[in-house]
Design a protein around this motif. Structure first.
Motif, PDB file in Angstrom:
ATOM      1  N   GLY A 335       0.839  -1.203   0.000  1.00  0.00           N
ATOM      2  CA  GLY A 335       0.000   0.000   0.000  1.00  0.00           C
ATOM      3  C   GLY A 335       0.869   1.246   0.000  1.00  0.00           C
ATOM      4  N   LEU A 336       1.886   1.253   0.878  1.00  0.00           N
ATOM      5  CA  LEU A 336       2.777   2.418   0.963  1.00  0.00           C
ATOM      6  C   LEU A 336       3.535   2.641  -0.332  1.00  0.00           C
ATOM      7  N   VAL A 337       4.012   1.537  -0.911  1.00  0.00           N
ATOM      8  CA  VAL A 337       4.774   1.651  -2.160  1.00  0.00           C
ATOM      9  C   VAL A 337       3.875   2.224  -3.256  1.00  0.00           C
ATOM     10  N   ALA A 338       2.610   1.731  -3.317  1.00  0.00           N
ATOM     11  CA  ALA A 338       1.681   2.235  -4.338  1.00  0.00           C
ATOM     12  C   ALA A 338       1.471   3.744  -4.146  1.00  0.00           C
ATOM     13  N   TYR A 339       1.329   4.171  -2.893  1.00  0.00           N
ATOM     14  CA  TYR A 339       1.129   5.592  -2.602  1.00  0.00           C
ATOM     15  C   TYR A 339       2.366   6.407  -3.018  1.00  0.00           C
ATOM     16  N   MET A 340       3.555   5.862  -2.708  1.00  0.00           N
ATOM     17  CA  MET A 340       4.804   6.542  -3.068  1.00  0.00           C
ATOM     18  C   MET A 340       4.918   6.712  -4.582  1.00  0.00           C
ATOM     19  N   LEU A 341       4.565   5.632  -5.305  1.00  0.00           N
ATOM     20  CA  LEU A 341       4.640   5.690  -6.773  1.00  0.00           C
ATOM     21  C   LEU A 341       3.658   6.720  -7.318  1.00  0.00           C
ATOM     22  N   TYR A 342       2.474   6.775  -6.680  1.00  0.00           N
ATOM     23  CA  TYR A 342       1.465   7.742  -7.089  1.00  0.00           C
ATOM     24  C   TYR A 342       2.014   9.165  -6.925  1.00  0.00           C
ATOM     25  N   LEU A 343       2.644   9.414  -5.750  1.00  0.00           N
ATOM     26  CA  LEU A 343       3.218  10.743  -5.507  1.00  0.00           C
ATOM     27  C   LEU A 343       4.328  11.039  -6.509  1.00  0.00           C
ATOM     28  N   ALA A 344       5.190  10.042  -6.748  1.00  0.00           N
ATOM     29  CA  ALA A 344       6.316  10.251  -7.666  1.00  0.00           C
ATOM     30  C   ALA A 344       5.790  10.544  -9.068  1.00  0.00           C
TER      31      ALA A 344
END
Ligand code: HEM
Length: 352
Positions: A335-344
């Motif tokens: 979940g965190l990785v998906a959120y990070m990718l979204y932000l990036a």
């Protein structure tokens, strides 16, 4: 001493082997997809530097490369752990046989990281050295993949382990194995295909990208060309397998044949979508194909080891809590990785 005497006694496992098997295949597929995206994109950037210098896809790829390397490496750790739990008595021995090379993987990956970062951060400042650094990144990636294929095949060839008594320096490789080269090329060519598709997806997602249409078509062309070559290499890989292993996928064992045929259908479907340049349908068909082929790869491992071992032989000393904690960490982490990718991805859009 017989070959079987060289296989260490296996440790007990904490949960039913099927759980561990499921997570091994799942995390391996994730590792493989990122590895493919990384290596394939790096190869595209390298060819772009050689051919078109400033109009090539290099600048765009350079900024994504460090992310894909980080995902490849981190997603490699999970299957390594599951592999050790299920097949520890095989992978530890093969790792000892090639220990020098195996330990060198760490240094090689650090160098790969550095060269990819130099390619990214010095892209404009060092136009002359760019080709060298992206070329080095590709070379190191190909060497690391070759060492992985050596270990993954060495662990299956228990009959060759006696070679250790003639060479204890940890510099053995599984070079005499006829499956080594086609298997390695199968992974290398898959990287080119998935790398091309990855670039097509990135171009499709970014409406303001210069040369967007060109990048998308370029990516899809790499995908289709590599996949056509892949079908030929796949058949070479199939016929290089020991006859009884090969026949198990050609009607000899029903589950093996079904998964293999579905995998082939998946490859043909993804190719058909690829030729018509439909990026998302191609992506779905490719991911399904990779999952099926990863299962086929594990079935191959099962056939090789059949005379001596199956994970269901492992003794279970039940202790489910570590797996539950792992599952919670996995879901939260993803979940965190998906959120990070979204932000990036969004910060990239602002920069455009
Ligand atoms: C540049 C980095 C890497 C590349 C190019 C790479 C490439 C590959 C390739 C080609 C395979 C398949 C080999 C075969 O079956 O013949 C593989 C398998 C594997 N890789 Fe990586 N790898 C990289 C980094 C890592 C790292 C850092 C780890 C662990 C920390 C890792 C863990 C694994 C594991 C455990 C498998 C086998 C899984 C199984 O047999 O089910 N990889 N890798």
């Amino acid at each position: 001493m017989t070959t079987n005497d060289l296989i260490p006694v296996a440790d007990a496992i904490p949960v039913d082997w099927r759980w561990l098997y499921f997570f091994l295949v799942l995390t391996f597929v994730l590792h493989l997809l990122f590895m493919n995206a990384m290596l394939g994109s790096a190869i595209m950037a390298f060819v772009g530097e050689l051919r078109e210098k400033n109009a090539g896809p290099g600048r765009d790829i350079s900024t994504k490369l460090p992310y894909t390397i980080a995902f490849t490496v981190n997603l490699g750790v999970a299957p390594l752990l599951f592999l050790q739990v299920l097949y520890g008595q095989f992978i530890y021995v093969s790792s000892v046989l090639m220990a020098g090379f195996w330990l060198a993987v760490i240094g090689l990956i650090i160098m790969l990281y550095y060269s990819a970062y130099i390619y990214d951060f010095r892209f404009e400042k060092m136009p002359a050295a760019r080709t060298f650094f992206i070329g080095l990144t590709v070379l190191l990636g190909l060497i690391v993949a070759f060492l992985f294929t050596n270990n993954m095949t060495f662990m299956l060839r228990t009959e060759t382990w006696q070679e250790y008594f003639g060479n204890r320096s940890g510099t053995l490789l599984n070079l005499k194995d006829p499956t080594l080269l086609p298997r390695y090329l199968h992974f290398a060519v898959a990287s080119v295909a998935v790398g091309g598709l990855f670039q097509a997806i990135l171009a499709k997602q970014r409406k303001a990208l210069p040369y967007r249409e060109k990048r998308m078509n370029q990516g899809m062309r790499w995908f289709t060309t590599a996949t056509v070559v892949q079908i030929l290499i796949g058949f070479w890989f199939l016929i290089s397998l020991p006859i009884e292993v090969m026949l198990s996928f050609m009607g000899g064992a029903v589950p093996n044949t079904v998964v293999f045929v579905l995998g082939l259908v998946g490859a043909v479907v993804s190719l058909a979508f690829g030729f018509t340049r439909r990026v998302w349908p191609t992506t779905v068909a490719t991911v399904v194909t990779v999952v099926l082929m990863a299962i086929v790869r594990d079935l191959v491992r099962g056939e090789f080891l059949k005379p001596v071992f199956h994970p269901s032989d492992l003794k279970v000393v039940a202790q489910y809590s570590p797996m539950i904690v792992f599952l919670i960490a996995l879901v939260l982490g993803l979940g965190l990785v998906a959120y990070m990718l979204y932000l990036a991805a969004n910060s990239g859009k602002e920069a455009e």
